[in-house]
Design a protein around this motif. Structure first.
Motif, mmCIF file in Angstrom:
data_model
loop_
_atom_site.group_PDB
_atom_site.id
_atom_site.type_symbol
_atom_site.label_atom_id
_atom_site.label_comp_id
_atom_site.label_asym_id
_atom_site.label_seq_id
_atom_site.Cartn_x
_atom_site.Cartn_y
_atom_site.Cartn_z
ATOM 1 N N ARG A 86 10.634 -3.153 -2.469
ATOM 2 C CA ARG A 86 11.188 -2.492 -3.657
ATOM 3 C C ARG A 86 12.645 -2.924 -3.872
ATOM 4 N NH1 ARG A 86 9.126 1.671 -6.265
ATOM 5 N NH2 ARG A 86 7.759 2.209 -4.516
ATOM 6 N N ARG B 264 8.044 -6.110 -11.818
ATOM 7 C CA ARG B 264 8.299 -5.358 -10.583
ATOM 8 C C ARG B 264 7.342 -4.186 -10.417
ATOM 9 N NH1 ARG B 264 11.864 -1.022 -9.465
ATOM 10 N NH2 ARG B 264 12.711 -1.059 -7.330
ATOM 11 N N ARG B 265 7.152 -3.397 -11.471
ATOM 12 C CA ARG B 265 6.308 -2.201 -11.385
ATOM 13 C C ARG B 265 4.872 -2.572 -11.046
ATOM 14 N NH1 ARG B 265 6.682 1.895 -16.272
ATOM 15 N NH2 ARG B 265 8.774 2.006 -15.385
ATOM 16 N N LYS B 266 4.367 -3.606 -11.645
ATOM 17 C CA LYS B 266 2.992 -4.023 -11.387
ATOM 18 C C LYS B 266 2.833 -4.506 -9.938
ATOM 19 C CE LYS B 266 -0.617 -7.088 -13.157
ATOM 20 N NZ LYS B 266 -0.968 -8.113 -14.166
#
Length: 577
Positions: free
Chosen positions: A326, A497-499
């Protein structure tokens, strides 16, 4: 023609007793004991015979001379010999003509037209101390059917051990009515004779008799016509008052009932032991089941702990890498890595992700291997201890019915053999490694089965469990790494990033669920199957218990009926006394 001795009111009782003895014979057959069956069969045959005197004593005590004098025929009926020349029992009965019949090599029947034999039969037996083979054995086989046992002693020495040991057998086993005769009293003076008479009385009382009847006689004096001095008068008076004076039929029937009761009690004692043994075996078998159930529950709990520890380690590693991922997927971090990859030798984003994936693999391998090893060792030790406990329980199972039991030795021996087979089978079971593998659970993991040449049997269970769980867990985590690798491969072309994070979390959660479900399910199934395999060793023992339950119930029902019928006929005989 022999006169009818049985009173009319006793005839129905005799008929009833005949039916009871028939049932008793059926019961004896159910015990599987041939000797007992023969004893009851002989009792059935002898129900209609006259009141039976059995003459016992040591060789040279003067038994045959006593019998000849008692019959008073003026001739030698029972042969008098200086040495025990034969092991033949002579049964002397009433007959209109003199007839001698050899029943078998050990029994001869002599029929004589002597009045006293209308109501009694006399059995002259070999000596209790004779060295001729079978003498005491065949005498003992005649005792159960006797109505009065006459112990003949030498008046000079009525204390010989063999006679009193035989008395113990008669008194303890069959509780027969007994009188004592000191024969050859003419060889002693009055003072010594009285001392010996009193000595016999005291010895008999000491052995449990109440008011023993002791007579001193001289067959020689009786046959010489010295009837006043011979002592046969008081003896004949006793016989007339207590037996031949109309009491013989009733006494005979009472004795037969007593014999039947005695046999029934012996069978009852044996049945009681059989029941106690069966109950002990049922308790033993239930204890084995409880041990297996407790071990299964304990092992399942250990699997739960193992899985919890695996998941705790898994969560710690994957969460740490999730945080690194992350942080590393932030815009500035990726931009920095992209620029660094162009203008310097620092890691590019692709290299960083590959490194992260490698670290994840190494960290998971190290952590999960450690947790698996710890959990599997505990699980394997617990199962091994359970197997040792069951083996000890088998070896220490309680034996109540011994294989030398008077009636049920064959049943006891069969149980002992099956228990020995169980012990051997279980020992072989725990020594055979193949019994602890379970290819059906892990059909695609056969290559993981280790070389167990260094150790086998249940000792190998830890190695087997480690092999299958390692293979299973790392297949699951391998799938995780493959999925993560595919996600990471697209980072260079897409910086969503979220995926990427969602895909990582999904792969982690899916693998976590597989570890929780598959490791737990398959290990628990393995443990349950192992429990069934162990329990399968007891199948023959279980069959024995099931059959014994049926046999016991049948024999107990028959025995209870015989007991009730004997109690009833005893009550009716009490009314006749």
């Amino acid at each position: 023609m022999t006169k009818t001795l049985l009173h009319p009111e006793l005839q129905p009782l005799r008929d009833q007793l005949g039916e009871i003895v028939k049932e008793l014979h059926d019961l004896a057959i159910q015990t599987g004991n041939n000797d007992l069956g023969n004893t009851v069969s002989d009792l059935r045959i002898r129900l209609n015979e006259p009141f039976m005197f059995v003459i016992v004593g040591e060789v040279k005590a003067g038994k045959s001379s006593f019998v000849n004098a008692l019959l008073a025929t003026g001739r030698e009926i029972a042969k008098v010999a200086p040495q025990p020349m034969t092991d033949t029992i002579q049964q002397i009965l009433y007959g209109e003509e003199e007839v001698i019949t050899e029943i078998n090599p050990h029994l001869k029947k002599i029929y004589l037209p002597v009045e006293i034999l209308r109501e009694i039969a006399i059995v002259d037996t070999p000596g209790t101390n004779t060295i001729i083979e079978h003498h005491q054995e065949i005498t003992e086989k005649f005792i159960p059917y006797s109505d009065l046992i006459v112990f003949v002693f030498e008046a000079k020495n009525p204390y010989r051990q063999s006679s009193w040991e035989f008395f113990d057998y008669v008194n303890a086993e069959w509780r027969r009515k007994v009188i004592f005769v000191l024969q050859q009293k003419d060889l002693l003076d009055e003072k010594d004779l009285e001392i010996n008479l009193q000595g016999v009385r005291e010895q008999a009382v000491k052995k449990g008799m109440e008011a023993p009847k002791v007579f001193a006689v001289s067959a020689k004096q009786e046959q010489e016509g010295l009837t006043e001095q011979s002592g046969f008068g008081p003896l004949r008076d006793y016989i007339r008052e207590n037996i031949t004076g109309g009491q013989a039929p009733l006494l005979k029937m009472i004795n037969n009932v007593d014999t039947a009761v005695n046999i029934s009690e012996r069978i009852g004692e044996g049945i009681h032991l059989r029941r106690a043994q069966w109950e002990a075996d049922i308790a033993f078998r239930e204890d084995i089941r409880e041990t297996l159930d407790a071990q299964e529950a304990k092992s399942h709990k250990q699997v739960d702990i193992l899985v919890e520890n695996l998941l705790a380690g898994y969560d710690r590693i994957t969460l740490k890498k999730e945080q690194e991922l992350r942080s590393g997927l932030s815009f500035f971090s990726l931009l920095k890595r992209s620029i660094s990859g162009v203008f310097s030798k620092k890691q590019s984003a692709k290299e960083w992700l590959e490194g992260l994936s490698g670290e994840l693999e190494n960290d998971l391998n190290a952590e999960l291997s450690k947790k698996l090893n710890e959990g599997v060792v505990d699980l394997a030790d617990s199962i091994q201890q359970m197997a040792k406990m069951i083996d000890l329980k088998i070896r220490n199972s309680e034996t109540i019915l011994k294989n030398d039991h008077e009636l049920f030795s064959e049943i006891a021996e069969r149980r002992e053999n099956i228990l020995r087979e169980l012990q051997d089978a279980f020992t072989n079971f725990v020594q055979n490694t193949e019994n602890f593998r379970d290819a059906s659970l892990f059909p695609d993991k056969q290559a993981l089965t280790p070389n167990l040449a260094a150790g086998g049997g249940i000792a190998a269970i830890g190695v087997i469990l480690m092999a299958v769980t390692n293979g299973m867990v790392f297949d699951i985590t391998g799938g995780l790494l493959t999925g993560v690798g595919l996600i990471f491969a697209g980072v260079t072309t897409s910086l969503k990033r979220r995926k990427i994070m969602a895909g990582y979390e999904e792969e982690v959660n899916n693998s976590r669920l597989k570890i929780e479900e598959e490791v737990s399910e398959k290990l628990k199934l393995y443990i349950s199957n192992l429990k069934k395999r162990i329990d399968h060793n007891f199948r023959r023992f279980d069959q024995l218990l099931e059959q014994e339950s049926k046999n016991l119930q049948q024999i107990e029902d028959t025995h209870q009926k015989v007991r009730n019928d004997l109690d009833q006929i005893n009550s009716r005989l009490d009314e006749q006394r």
